[in-house]
Design a protein around this motif. Structure first.
Motif, PDB file in Angstrom:
ATOM      1  N   GLU A   3      -5.177  36.274 -38.521  1.00 51.40           N
ATOM      2  CA  GLU A   3      -5.023  36.790 -39.876  1.00 51.40           C
ATOM      3  C   GLU A   3      -3.687  36.277 -40.441  1.00 51.40           C
ATOM      4  O   GLU A   3      -2.717  36.131 -39.700  1.00 51.40           O
ATOM      5  N   PHE A   4      -3.655  35.966 -41.728  1.00 51.08           N
ATOM      6  CA  PHE A   4      -2.378  35.539 -42.317  1.00 51.08           C
ATOM      7  C   PHE A   4      -2.284  35.951 -43.777  1.00 51.08           C
ATOM      8  O   PHE A   4      -3.287  36.312 -44.405  1.00 51.08           O
ATOM      9  N   VAL A   5      -1.053  35.901 -44.295  1.00 50.00           N
ATOM     10  CA  VAL A   5      -0.811  36.175 -45.712  1.00 50.00           C
ATOM     11  C   VAL A   5      -0.218  34.911 -46.310  1.00 50.00           C
ATOM     12  O   VAL A   5       0.683  34.311 -45.730  1.00 50.00           O
ATOM     13  N   TYR A   6      -0.727  34.498 -47.446  1.00 51.46           N
ATOM     14  CA  TYR A   6      -0.193  33.313 -48.121  1.00 51.46           C
ATOM     15  C   TYR A   6       0.297  33.718 -49.518  1.00 51.46           C
ATOM     16  O   TYR A   6      -0.469  34.269 -50.298  1.00 51.46           O
ATOM     17  N   ASN A   7       1.562  33.489 -49.802  1.00 51.30           N
ATOM     18  CA  ASN A   7       2.126  33.772 -51.123  1.00 51.30           C
ATOM     19  C   ASN A   7       2.292  32.471 -51.887  1.00 51.30           C
ATOM     20  O   ASN A   7       3.162  31.675 -51.534  1.00 51.30           O
ATOM     21  N   GLY A   8       1.499  32.243 -52.915  1.00 49.46           N
ATOM     22  CA  GLY A   8       1.692  31.048 -53.751  1.00 49.46           C
ATOM     23  C   GLY A   8       2.966  31.246 -54.566  1.00 49.46           C
ATOM     24  O   GLY A   8       3.261  32.357 -54.985  1.00 49.46           O
ATOM     25  N   GLN A   9       3.756  30.178 -54.732  1.00 45.99           N
ATOM     26  CA  GLN A   9       4.990  30.306 -55.521  1.00 45.99           C
ATOM     27  C   GLN A   9       4.841  29.474 -56.784  1.00 45.99           C
ATOM     28  O   GLN A   9       4.514  28.299 -56.714  1.00 45.99           O
ATOM     29  N   PRO A  10       5.124  30.098 -57.957  1.00 47.72           N
ATOM     30  CA  PRO A  10       4.950  29.346 -59.199  1.00 47.72           C
ATOM     31  C   PRO A  10       5.999  28.254 -59.309  1.00 47.72           C
ATOM     32  O   PRO A  10       7.105  28.392 -58.794  1.00 47.72           O
ATOM     33  N   VAL A 187      -2.075  26.884 -44.357  1.00 45.51           N
ATOM     34  CA  VAL A 187      -1.788  26.038 -45.526  1.00 45.51           C
ATOM     35  C   VAL A 187      -0.404  25.397 -45.355  1.00 45.51           C
ATOM     36  O   VAL A 187      -0.221  24.189 -45.565  1.00 45.51           O
ATOM     37  N   MET A 188       0.572  26.212 -44.941  1.00 45.74           N
ATOM     38  CA  MET A 188       1.912  25.664 -44.707  1.00 45.74           C
ATOM     39  C   MET A 188       1.903  24.673 -43.539  1.00 45.74           C
ATOM     40  O   MET A 188       2.653  23.700 -43.538  1.00 45.74           O
ATOM     41  N   ASP A 189       1.044  24.927 -42.530  1.00 49.30           N
ATOM     42  CA  ASP A 189       0.961  23.994 -41.398  1.00 49.30           C
ATOM     43  C   ASP A 189       0.570  22.589 -41.882  1.00 49.30           C
ATOM     44  O   ASP A 189       1.123  21.581 -41.427  1.00 49.30           O
ATOM     45  N   LEU A 190      -0.387  22.556 -42.817  1.00 52.56           N
ATOM     46  CA  LEU A 190      -0.824  21.246 -43.343  1.00 52.56           C
ATOM     47  C   LEU A 190       0.334  20.540 -44.045  1.00 52.56           C
ATOM     48  O   LEU A 190       0.572  19.352 -43.839  1.00 52.56           O
ATOM     49  N   TYR A 221       8.637  12.711 -51.366  1.00 53.15           N
ATOM     50  CA  TYR A 221       7.368  13.450 -51.268  1.00 53.15           C
ATOM     51  C   TYR A 221       7.394  14.337 -50.011  1.00 53.15           C
ATOM     52  O   TYR A 221       7.053  15.521 -50.053  1.00 53.15           O
ATOM     53  N   GLY A 222       7.851  13.764 -48.896  1.00 57.92           N
ATOM     54  CA  GLY A 222       7.942  14.550 -47.654  1.00 57.92           C
ATOM     55  C   GLY A 222       8.918  15.700 -47.812  1.00 57.92           C
ATOM     56  O   GLY A 222       8.657  16.832 -47.372  1.00 57.92           O
ATOM     57  N   ALA A 223      10.041  15.437 -48.465  1.00 59.58           N
ATOM     58  CA  ALA A 223      11.055  16.479 -48.656  1.00 59.58           C
ATOM     59  C   ALA A 223      10.495  17.632 -49.492  1.00 59.58           C
ATOM     60  O   ALA A 223      10.767  18.806 -49.228  1.00 59.58           O
ATOM     61  N   TRP A 224       9.726  17.279 -50.506  1.00 54.16           N
ATOM     62  CA  TRP A 224       9.080  18.308 -51.344  1.00 54.16           C
ATOM     63  C   TRP A 224       8.216  19.220 -50.461  1.00 54.16           C
ATOM     64  O   TRP A 224       8.360  20.457 -50.480  1.00 54.16           O
ATOM     65  N   LEU A 225       7.336  18.617 -49.671  1.00 56.38           N
ATOM     66  CA  LEU A 225       6.426  19.430 -48.843  1.00 56.38           C
ATOM     67  C   LEU A 225       7.207  20.290 -47.847  1.00 56.38           C
ATOM     68  O   LEU A 225       6.895  21.474 -47.649  1.00 56.38           O
ATOM     69  N   CYS A 226       8.209  19.703 -47.226  1.00 57.79           N
ATOM     70  CA  CYS A 226       9.005  20.470 -46.245  1.00 57.79           C
ATOM     71  C   CYS A 226       9.754  21.606 -46.935  1.00 57.79           C
ATOM     72  O   CYS A 226       9.896  22.702 -46.370  1.00 57.79           O
ATOM     73  N   GLY A 227      10.223  21.367 -48.156  1.00 56.25           N
ATOM     74  CA  GLY A 227      10.910  22.415 -48.917  1.00 56.25           C
ATOM     75  C   GLY A 227       9.963  23.564 -49.231  1.00 56.25           C
ATOM     76  O   GLY A 227      10.346  24.742 -49.168  1.00 56.25           O
ATOM     77  N   VAL A 228       8.721  23.237 -49.565  1.00 54.80           N
ATOM     78  CA  VAL A 228       7.731  24.296 -49.833  1.00 54.80           C
ATOM     79  C   VAL A 228       7.580  25.185 -48.592  1.00 54.80           C
ATOM     80  O   VAL A 228       7.510  26.412 -48.688  1.00 54.80           O
ATOM     81  N   VAL A 229       7.547  24.559 -47.421  1.00 51.72           N
ATOM     82  CA  VAL A 229       7.404  25.335 -46.173  1.00 51.72           C
ATOM     83  C   VAL A 229       8.600  26.277 -46.011  1.00 51.72           C
ATOM     84  O   VAL A 229       8.435  27.477 -45.739  1.00 51.72           O
ATOM     85  N   LEU A 230       9.810  25.752 -46.215  1.00 57.01           N
ATOM     86  CA  LEU A 230      11.011  26.604 -46.105  1.00 57.01           C
ATOM     87  C   LEU A 230      10.931  27.797 -47.057  1.00 57.01           C
ATOM     88  O   LEU A 230      11.321  28.911 -46.720  1.00 57.01           O
TER      89      LEU A 230
END
Ligand SMILES: NC(=O)C1=CN([C@@H]2O[C@H](COP(=O)(O)OP(=O)(O)OC[C@H]3O[C@@H](n4cnc5c(N)ncnc54)[C@H](O)[C@@H]3O)[C@@H](O)[C@H]2O)C=CC1
Ligand SMILES: O=C(O)/C=C\C(=O)CC(=O)O
Length: 353
Positions: A3-10, A187-190, A221-230
């Motif tokens: 089970e997981f919770v995903y919070n989308g960030q605007p 989703v963050m794993d991807l 592009y990679g930095a963007w994705l990694c920042g989203v994970v953080l």
């Protein structure tokens, strides 16, 4: 599946070579009339260019951003924003400049338009940090998350190769720890794996040619994705160690991340095996810890804390601080093993596995 919770960030992202030319339209879309431009003293030229593009909508430039957002600097920037009646902050620079924008937003709710020029990833997070009386406090608040981010790889062409490599590994650290975070989600794993893959491929390209726009684009592009994970999941032992070493021993941010990450991954290797497999796969190595170490060493980054100003006699104290207020971690923090981790990082040993 757990089970997981995903919070989308605007947040709106405009990405591409030359994307800075869309600045005027993006300011208009935010409904802003007077934008205060923020930068470090070294990036004053970029800020002037941005202010010129804003024309009558520029409310001035505050060029005193420095690492870890000292409260005095935050107060100075907040004061200028008030005096100039700014209704938006445009942060052009790395994590230090974005962090200054966040300090203004925290106080006033002013929207931030971020134009990142490093790979630190702060523009994708609701995390702020402010340093007062020698202590850095961090927190999360939705109002500091930049509303718009313009990623233009052309602005990263001037980022020195050394800082490009260490900043890229700072981003990889966000993704790596996101994979074993207590609140990890698929989703963050991807995003984490794709972000690491893009950076792992891009950094050698940047090392051989700092002007390679395709490699620069992949890295951003990679930095963007990694920042989203953080920004979405909690961090663990590695970030705690780096905050200790940066905050209490004044070690440089991106270099510290680069040196510590292989050792933090080796520490967690058994307890977070599936995450390690994904990290190794993304970086095309056999072991996560060794792949990160090799990426740093082979691209000219420092691999030992003693190379960046750490003193051997401070290792015991660093270990003690790292064990206080622990971040959740897959493997419990064991004092002797953490002390050994710090010793290995101090000496720059390649992890065994
Ligand atoms: N709140 C968050 O989510 C995060 C915060 N941070 C914070 O950000 C700070 C570190 O940010 P960094 O981006 O590593 O460094 P930075 O923003 O301090 O920049 C380092 C140096 O590089 C220069 N620089 C930046 N981009 C350049 C470019 N394209 N060309 C030439 N010079 C350039 C800057 O002017 C500065 O002198 C730390 O205080 C850290 O705690 C970092 C990651 C995430
Ligand atoms: O210190 C902050 O501003 C908050 C988070 C980070 O610096 C993330 C990191 O360690 O790269």
């Amino acid at each position: 599946m757990k089970e997981f919770v995903y919070n989308g960030q605007p947040g709106r992202v405009v990405f591409g070579i030359g994307a800075l030319s869309r600045l005027g339209r993006e300011i208009e879309a935010l409904g802003a009339r007077r934008a205060l431009v923020l930068c470090t003293p070294e990036q004053r030229g970029s800020a002037e260019r941005v202010a010129q593009m804003l024309g009558g909508k520029a409310a001035g430039i505050f060029d005193r951003a420095v690492m870890h957002v000292p409260i005095e600097t935050a107060r100075g920037a907040r004061e200028l924003a008030r005096k100039r009646d700014a209704d938006c902050a445009v942060a052009v620079g790395g994590g230090s400049t974005t962090g200054l924008g966040k300090a203004i937003a925290l106080d006033s709710g002013l929207p931030i338009l971020a134009i990142p020029t490093t790979y630190a990833g702060s523009e994708m997070t609701p995390i702020y940090g402010i340093t007062e009386g020698g202590l850095k406090k961090t927190g999360r608040d939705a109002k500091v998350l930049p509303r718009t981010v313009i990623y233009d790889p052309e602005l990263t062409l001037t980022l020195p190769v050394g800082l490009s490599v260490t900043s890229g590994i700072n981003a990889i650290a966000h993704a790596a720890e996101g994979l074993y975070a207590v609140d990890a989600n698929p989703v963050m794993d991807l995003m984490a794996e794709e972000g690491m893959r893009a950076l792992g491929a891009a950094l050698p390209g940047i090392r051989s040619n700092a002007q390679d726009l395709e490699a620069r684009s992949q890295a951003l592009y990679g930095a963007w994705l990694c920042g989203v994970v953080l920004g979405n999941v909690g961090m663990a032992l590695h970030h705690k160690l780096c905050h200790t070493l940066g905050g209490s021993f004044n070690l440089p941010h991106a270099e510290t991340h680069t040196i510590v990450l292989p050792h933090a991954l080796a520490y967690n290797a058994q307890a977070a095996a599936p995450a390690m497999q994904r990290i190794a796969r993304a970086l095309q190595g056999d072991s996560a810890a060794q792949a990160v170490y090799d990426l740093a060493r082979d691209n000219g980054a420092p691999v030992a804390l003693r190379e960046i100003g750490m003193q051997a006699q401070d290792l015991d104290r660093a270990c003690g601080i790292a064990l206080q207020n622990q971040y959740p971690n897959p493997r419990p923090l064991e004092k002797a093993a953490i002390r050994q981790l710090l010793q290995d990082a101090f000496e720059g040993r390649r992890p065994d596995a």
